[in-house]
Design an enzyme around this catalytic site. Structure first.
Site, PDB file in Angstrom:
ATOM      1  N   HIS A   1       0.835  -1.198   0.000  1.00 43.76           N
ATOM      2  CA  HIS A   1       0.000   0.000   0.000  1.00 43.76           C
ATOM      3  C   HIS A   1       0.873   1.252   0.000  1.00 43.76           C
ATOM      4  CE1 HIS A   1      -3.894  -2.045   1.658  1.00 43.76           C
ATOM      5  NE2 HIS A   1      -3.457  -2.588   0.539  1.00 43.76           N
TER       6      HIS A   1
ATOM      7  N   GLU B   1       1.264   3.746   2.065  1.00 42.47           N
ATOM      8  CA  GLU B   1       2.001   4.089   3.278  1.00 42.47           C
ATOM      9  C   GLU B   1       3.298   3.289   3.385  1.00 42.47           C
ATOM     10  OE1 GLU B   1      -2.468   4.235   4.361  1.00 42.47           O
ATOM     11  OE2 GLU B   1      -1.140   3.190   2.956  1.00 42.47           O
TER      12      GLU B   1
ATOM     13  N   CYS C   1      -5.621   1.477   6.320  1.00 45.21           N
ATOM     14  CA  CYS C   1      -6.378   0.275   6.664  1.00 45.21           C
ATOM     15  C   CYS C   1      -5.987  -0.226   8.049  1.00 45.21           C
ATOM     16  CB  CYS C   1      -6.165  -0.808   5.624  1.00 45.21           C
ATOM     17  SG  CYS C   1      -4.452  -1.332   5.417  1.00 45.21           S
TER      18      CYS C   1
ATOM     19  N   THR D   1     -24.513  -6.195 -30.595  1.00 42.44           N
ATOM     20  CA  THR D   1     -23.172  -5.696 -30.881  1.00 42.44           C
ATOM     21  C   THR D   1     -22.201  -6.849 -31.094  1.00 42.44           C
ATOM     22  OG1 THR D   1     -23.549  -3.658 -29.649  1.00 42.44           O
ATOM     23  CG2 THR D   1     -21.260  -4.310 -29.990  1.00 42.44           C
TER      24      THR D   1
ATOM     25  N   ASP E   1     -20.709  -6.717 -34.853  1.00 44.51           N
ATOM     26  CA  ASP E   1     -19.366  -6.138 -34.927  1.00 44.51           C
ATOM     27  C   ASP E   1     -18.239  -7.139 -34.768  1.00 44.51           C
ATOM     28  OD1 ASP E   1     -20.843  -3.843 -35.081  1.00 44.51           O
ATOM     29  OD2 ASP E   1     -20.151  -2.986 -33.183  1.00 44.51           O
TER      30      ASP E   1
ATOM     31  N   GLU F   1     -20.263  -0.344 -23.662  1.00 49.38           N
ATOM     32  CA  GLU F   1     -20.029   0.127 -25.028  1.00 49.38           C
ATOM     33  C   GLU F   1     -21.173  -0.192 -25.981  1.00 49.38           C
ATOM     34  OE1 GLU F   1     -16.464  -0.099 -27.083  1.00 49.38           O
ATOM     35  OE2 GLU F   1     -15.213   0.661 -25.460  1.00 49.38           O
TER      36      GLU F   1
END
Length: 348
Positions: A53, A55, A82, A203, A207, A289
């Protein structure tokens, strides 16, 4: 240290955190800076999901000559440290162990495993804690993370391209290019920043899309396909196994390598249950999309947070109308060699 200095160092945290975009989801993007008497002695950010993380990275970056200064320094961090064991040990424990006397936090972490526990742990150890520095900007940066945990669904971004007359496809649904190469690269950048990308059956059939990131750096998103009859031909790109792909279908569930079929009941409203499924699988963001039918269903269900509309210069004399956004707030606009990219937020 005064508030102006606190803001400047928190701005630096946000700059660092942004570098984790597309790499840390479903974790939040976080930056941290360690400052002694106005001088930055260490800084870091969460680079990749499952790794250290911010930190931890920040403390690691402190030069050996500056390490004696840590117990007299202030740590700035864009999100509450955390307090639980996840992929890595609690960052609140690290701050206490390093004897850092003051911590300035951008915003609280509303994830149930943290949610104030990190702040409480620091305060119990005698650390001076200031919370809420540039809070709005810190929450904005991690709007995907907060949506996942507060609304229990992914952050949803709608995307389409349309011609000046407002059509986004031909009447027969044949593929047609409405955006220029510069906008295409931008779309692939968007793909690299989100966890998943979604299309419907029409789609997929019309496509034969790849739905991958080929024009920008970074990884490709998880592919999601709503395909009730599982009618997408097996030789199409969506079955190629190059990218993890989930088909939501009424057919039998199963998996074959990177491709998984997830059985759902299409007789009931699908999208809320689809969002619940994605939440349970920790998918924090989805780029929708299309096509027009699927986009409109998301809009009607109120399941969208952003919309990005590319207005191209190519004209269709007739075609399928692009969706209409209710209660949409235009927040930004970009010009790309003739294309206009409009960015909207859902105000509901």
């Amino acid at each position: 240290m005064n508030s102006i200095q606190d803001e400047l160092f928190m701005q630096r945290c946000l700059q660092l955190a942004q570098q984790g975009a597309g790499h840390v989801a479903p974790n939040p993007m976080v930056g941290a800076v360690l400052v002694h008497q106005g001088r930055i002695i260490g800084e870091g950010y969460h680079r990749r999901y499952g790794q250290a993380h911010a930190e931890v990275e920040c403390v690691r970056q402190v030069a050996e000559a500056d390490r004696p200064l840590i117990p007299a320094a202030t740590m700035y961090v864009s999100l509450e440290p955390c307090a639980h064991h996840g992929k890595t040990p609690p960052c609140a424990d690290l701050i206490v162990a390093q004897k850092i006397p003051r911590v300035v936090i951008g915003c609280r972490d509303t994830f149930s495993e943290v949610s104030g526990k990190g702040i409480e742990k620091l305060q119990r150890a005698g650390v001076e804690v200031r919370v809420g520095m540039l809070e709005r900007a810190c929450r904005e940066l991690n709007r995907r993370f907060f949506t996942l945990h507060e609304k229990q669904r992914p952050y949803i971004i709608l995307k389409w391209a349309q011609c000046p007359a407002g059509f986004m496809a031909t009447l027969t649904g044949e593929p047609v290019r409405l955006s220029n190469p510069y906008s295409d690269r931008l779309v692939h950048r968007w793909r690299s920043e989100e966890m998943a990308i979604l299309v419907g059956t029409r789609t997929a059939l019309a496509d034969n899309p790849r739905l991958t990131n080929r024009l920008w750096t970074g990884s490709s998103p998880l592919r999601l396909v709503i395909d009730r009859e599982l009618s997408t031909p097996r030789h199409y790109h969506l079955w190629d196994g190059t990218v993890p792909t989930w088909f939501f279908t009424e057919k039998e569930a199963g998996s074959n390598g990177a491709v998984e079929t997830i059985q759902m009941d299409f007789r009931q409203p699908l999208l809320p249950r689809l969002m619940q499924c994605l939440y349970e699988r920790n998918i924090s963001s989805v780029l929708v999309e299309g096509g027009a039918y699927v986009l409109q269903r998301f809009i009607e269900a109120g399941l969208w947070d952003e919309a990005r509309v590319i207005n191209g210069t190519s004209m269709l004399p007739e075609g399928q109308k692009a969706p209409v956004l209710p209660r949409a707030l235009l927040i930004d606009e970009t010009a790309l060699e003739g294309d206009r990219v409009l960015y909207y937020r859902n105000q509901d």
